[in-house]
Design a protein around this motif. Structure first.
Motif, mmCIF file in Angstrom:
data_model
loop_
_atom_site.group_PDB
_atom_site.id
_atom_site.type_symbol
_atom_site.label_atom_id
_atom_site.label_comp_id
_atom_site.label_asym_id
_atom_site.label_seq_id
_atom_site.Cartn_x
_atom_site.Cartn_y
_atom_site.Cartn_z
ATOM 1 N N LEU A 1 1.037 -1.271 -0.135
ATOM 2 C CA LEU A 1 0.384 -0.243 -0.004
ATOM 3 C C LEU A 1 0.924 0.948 -0.188
ATOM 4 O O LEU A 1 0.398 2.759 -0.619
ATOM 5 C CB LEU A 1 -0.812 -0.353 1.104
ATOM 6 C CG LEU A 1 -2.035 -0.613 1.444
ATOM 7 C CD1 LEU A 1 -3.005 -0.637 2.344
ATOM 8 C CD2 LEU A 1 -3.391 -0.662 -0.236
ATOM 9 N N ILE A 2 1.569 1.073 0.802
ATOM 10 C CA ILE A 2 3.048 2.038 1.112
ATOM 11 C C ILE A 2 3.542 2.740 -0.614
ATOM 12 O O ILE A 2 3.548 3.839 -0.822
ATOM 13 C CB ILE A 2 3.491 2.050 1.997
ATOM 14 C CG1 ILE A 2 3.526 2.200 3.146
ATOM 15 C CG2 ILE A 2 4.946 3.506 2.041
ATOM 16 C CD1 ILE A 2 3.997 1.807 4.665
ATOM 17 N N LEU A 3 3.972 1.684 -1.400
ATOM 18 C CA LEU A 3 5.073 1.732 -2.663
ATOM 19 C C LEU A 3 3.268 2.162 -4.046
ATOM 20 O O LEU A 3 3.886 3.061 -4.194
ATOM 21 C CB LEU A 3 5.072 -0.082 -2.791
ATOM 22 C CG LEU A 3 6.642 0.020 -2.029
ATOM 23 C CD1 LEU A 3 6.588 -1.600 -2.118
ATOM 24 C CD2 LEU A 3 7.160 0.888 -2.308
ATOM 25 N N LEU A 4 2.106 1.878 -3.626
ATOM 26 C CA LEU A 4 0.715 1.871 -4.391
ATOM 27 C C LEU A 4 0.475 3.576 -4.222
ATOM 28 O O LEU A 4 0.581 3.961 -5.252
ATOM 29 C CB LEU A 4 -0.090 1.651 -3.971
ATOM 30 C CG LEU A 4 -0.123 -0.622 -4.932
ATOM 31 C CD1 LEU A 4 -1.016 -0.571 -4.273
ATOM 32 C CD2 LEU A 4 -0.006 -0.420 -6.202
ATOM 33 N N PHE A 5 1.073 3.818 -3.040
ATOM 34 C CA PHE A 5 0.831 5.515 -2.337
ATOM 35 C C PHE A 5 1.640 6.307 -3.407
ATOM 36 O O PHE A 5 1.758 7.412 -3.810
ATOM 37 C CB PHE A 5 0.384 5.555 -1.288
ATOM 38 C CG PHE A 5 -0.074 7.378 -0.720
ATOM 39 C CD1 PHE A 5 -0.763 7.628 -1.124
ATOM 40 C CD2 PHE A 5 1.656 8.026 0.034
ATOM 41 C CE1 PHE A 5 -1.047 8.808 -0.649
ATOM 42 C CE2 PHE A 5 1.395 9.047 0.401
ATOM 43 C CZ PHE A 5 -0.002 10.272 -0.218
ATOM 44 N N LEU A 6 3.268 6.326 -2.757
ATOM 45 C CA LEU A 6 4.009 6.886 -3.671
ATOM 46 C C LEU A 6 3.672 6.843 -4.763
ATOM 47 O O LEU A 6 4.401 8.260 -5.608
ATOM 48 C CB LEU A 6 5.846 6.094 -2.263
ATOM 49 C CG LEU A 6 5.381 6.009 -1.316
ATOM 50 C CD1 LEU A 6 7.186 5.219 -1.220
ATOM 51 C CD2 LEU A 6 5.245 7.463 -1.220
ATOM 52 N N SER A 7 3.478 5.775 -5.314
ATOM 53 C CA SER A 7 3.755 5.642 -7.475
ATOM 54 C C SER A 7 2.565 6.622 -7.552
ATOM 55 O O SER A 7 2.788 7.451 -8.852
ATOM 56 C CB SER A 7 3.400 4.437 -7.422
ATOM 57 O OG SER A 7 4.713 3.234 -7.425
ATOM 58 N N LEU A 8 1.513 6.590 -6.463
ATOM 59 C CA LEU A 8 0.623 7.459 -7.704
ATOM 60 C C LEU A 8 1.251 9.106 -7.453
ATOM 61 O O LEU A 8 0.981 9.835 -8.130
ATOM 62 C CB LEU A 8 -0.776 6.928 -6.396
ATOM 63 C CG LEU A 8 -2.546 8.551 -6.933
ATOM 64 C CD1 LEU A 8 -2.495 7.419 -8.346
ATOM 65 C CD2 LEU A 8 -2.926 7.392 -5.712
ATOM 66 N N ALA A 9 1.449 9.300 -6.151
ATOM 67 C CA ALA A 9 1.591 10.302 -6.005
ATOM 68 C C ALA A 9 2.695 10.928 -7.236
ATOM 69 O O ALA A 9 2.999 11.660 -7.548
ATOM 70 C CB ALA A 9 2.516 10.935 -4.686
ATOM 71 N N GLY A 10 3.503 9.839 -7.112
ATOM 72 C CA GLY A 10 5.075 10.590 -8.305
ATOM 73 C C GLY A 10 4.039 10.615 -9.547
ATOM 74 O O GLY A 10 4.518 11.303 -10.635
ATOM 75 N N PHE A 11 3.644 9.882 -9.875
ATOM 76 C CA PHE A 11 2.718 9.977 -11.201
ATOM 77 C C PHE A 11 1.446 11.380 -11.101
ATOM 78 O O PHE A 11 1.729 12.067 -12.094
ATOM 79 C CB PHE A 11 1.674 9.266 -11.676
ATOM 80 C CG PHE A 11 0.871 8.619 -12.566
ATOM 81 C CD1 PHE A 11 1.304 8.457 -13.410
ATOM 82 C CD2 PHE A 11 -0.336 9.490 -12.491
ATOM 83 C CE1 PHE A 11 0.522 8.141 -14.897
ATOM 84 C CE2 PHE A 11 -1.416 9.188 -13.570
ATOM 85 C CZ PHE A 11 -0.849 8.651 -15.103
ATOM 86 N N ILE A 12 1.565 11.648 -10.442
ATOM 87 C CA ILE A 12 0.330 12.843 -10.094
ATOM 88 C C ILE A 12 1.045 14.133 -10.343
ATOM 89 O O ILE A 12 0.822 15.380 -10.880
ATOM 90 C CB ILE A 12 -0.750 12.806 -9.078
ATOM 91 C CG1 ILE A 12 -1.513 12.175 -9.253
ATOM 92 C CG2 ILE A 12 -0.764 14.472 -8.910
ATOM 93 C CD1 ILE A 12 -2.191 12.161 -7.548
#
Length: 344
Positions: free
Chosen positions: A123-134
């Motif tokens: 979940l933490i990795l997904l959140f960081l990936s989403l934040a980087g994509f945005i």
């Protein structure tokens, strides 16, 4: 003799705690029933302690309480007997720990914890990936908007800075000179007669002259009075809505607020003459105390009644009172020197 008793005797040098208690009892000429009656225990419990069959006792805490009371009754030092008992219980503790580790329930619990940790990391990795994509999308949109703005300026014909000041060049390739100030002075301005058809338009565009000369009947021009057009603004007073006076709200007129009276907490105190385990919970299920009280220590707790009290060794309680009234522990049901009751 069982395997556990053999392990206990081999691990604990010297006579076991149960044999010491048994020898002291026999030296005083007491029977097992005498000790059981004095300690409010079943004879089978006393016999299990003397034989070293400690698994017959519910918990190690109760076992130590029974052994301590037994040693005091037959005149032995409780500390010495309990030290020998700890040595005998150490192999049993290891066996229980090994059995607990080998239990399938423990393995399942460990797997569940491992899965939870893995899910948390994902979940933490997904959140960081989403934040980087945005963040990347926002940066890309800003760069695209900047480039479109610069392209639009070039297409609209806006000359870059410094290029608009260059003089125009004629077909012959020469740069015309700017007219001088003297040449402007030498120019003759000839009046242009106004067109009759364009007079109304000229009058509308040109400002109103200060004076106008009108021709008289005799042909002699007379100065005309200036015509001043004034616009009268009529202001219509709009009716203002009536302002109703605010109702008088005073603390005396406010409706009374009723509050439920909080339940009066109850106070429980106790003094101990020997080591005793005690647990107290209140009406809300909150645990007020769950500990071992030593000889000479006291207890003072307050909670919402009814209070549920569990005493591990009734004879270790010197005195107990609830809301200032002394309690008679003999009036409650006592099983194996253990009592459980509620106080309202």
């Amino acid at each position: 003799m069982s395997n556990e008793e053999t392990v206990q005797q081999s691990a604990a040098p010297g006579p076991s705690a149960g044999s010491q208690l048994k020898a002291a009892r026999e030296s005083r000429g007491l029977a097992i029933n005498d000790i059981a009656k004095a300690q409010h225990l079943r004879p089978s419990v006393i016999q299990a302690i003397e034989n070293g069959d400690y698994e017959q006792i519910d918990t190690e805490l109760f076992l130590k309480g029974y052994v301590r009371a037994y040693a005091n009754h037959v005149g032995l030092d409780p500390k010495v007997v309990l030290s020998q008992l700890d040595q005998e219980l150490e192999p049993l503790r290891r066996e229980k720990e090994q059995a607990h580790q080998a239990s399938p329930l423990v393995t399942i619990e460990q797997k569940k914890r491992r899965k939870k940790r893995i899910a948390r990391v994902i979940l933490i990795l997904l959140f960081l990936s989403l934040a980087g994509f945005i963040g990347y999308r926002v940066f890309l949109q800003g760069a695209t908007l900047e480039s479109l703005t610069s392209i639009g300026q070039n297409e609209s014909g806006v000359a870059p800075e410094g290029e608009g000041d260059s003089p125009a060049v004629d077909d012959a390739g020469s740069v015309p000179l700017a007219p001088s100030a003297d040449a402007e002075d030498d120019q003759v301005i000839t009046p242009v007669e106004p067109d009759p058809e364009s007079e109304p338009l000229a009058e509308a565009v040109q400002p109103e002259p200060e004076s106008r000369v009108e021709a008289t009947e005799t042909g002699t021009p007379e100065p005309a009075e200036p015509i001043v057009e004034t616009a009268v603004e009529e202001t219509v007073a709009e009716p203002q809505p009536e302002v109703q006076p605010a109702p008088d709200v005073s603390p005396a007129a406010a409706p009374p607020v009723t509050t439920e009276a909080a339940a009066t907490p109850g106070n429980l105190t106790a003094v101990f003459k020997a080591d005793c385990w005690i647990r107290v919970t209140d009406a809300n299920g909150d645990l007020l105390v769950s500990a071992l009280r030593r000889s000479g220590q006291s207890l003072d707790v307050t909670g919402t009644p009814p209070l549920k009290v569990v005493i591990g060794a009734v004879d270790a309680v010197d005195s107990m009172s609830f809301e200032g009234q002394t309690l008679d522990l003999g009036s409650y049901r006592v099983v194996n020197n253990r009592a459980e009751f509620s106080l309202n």
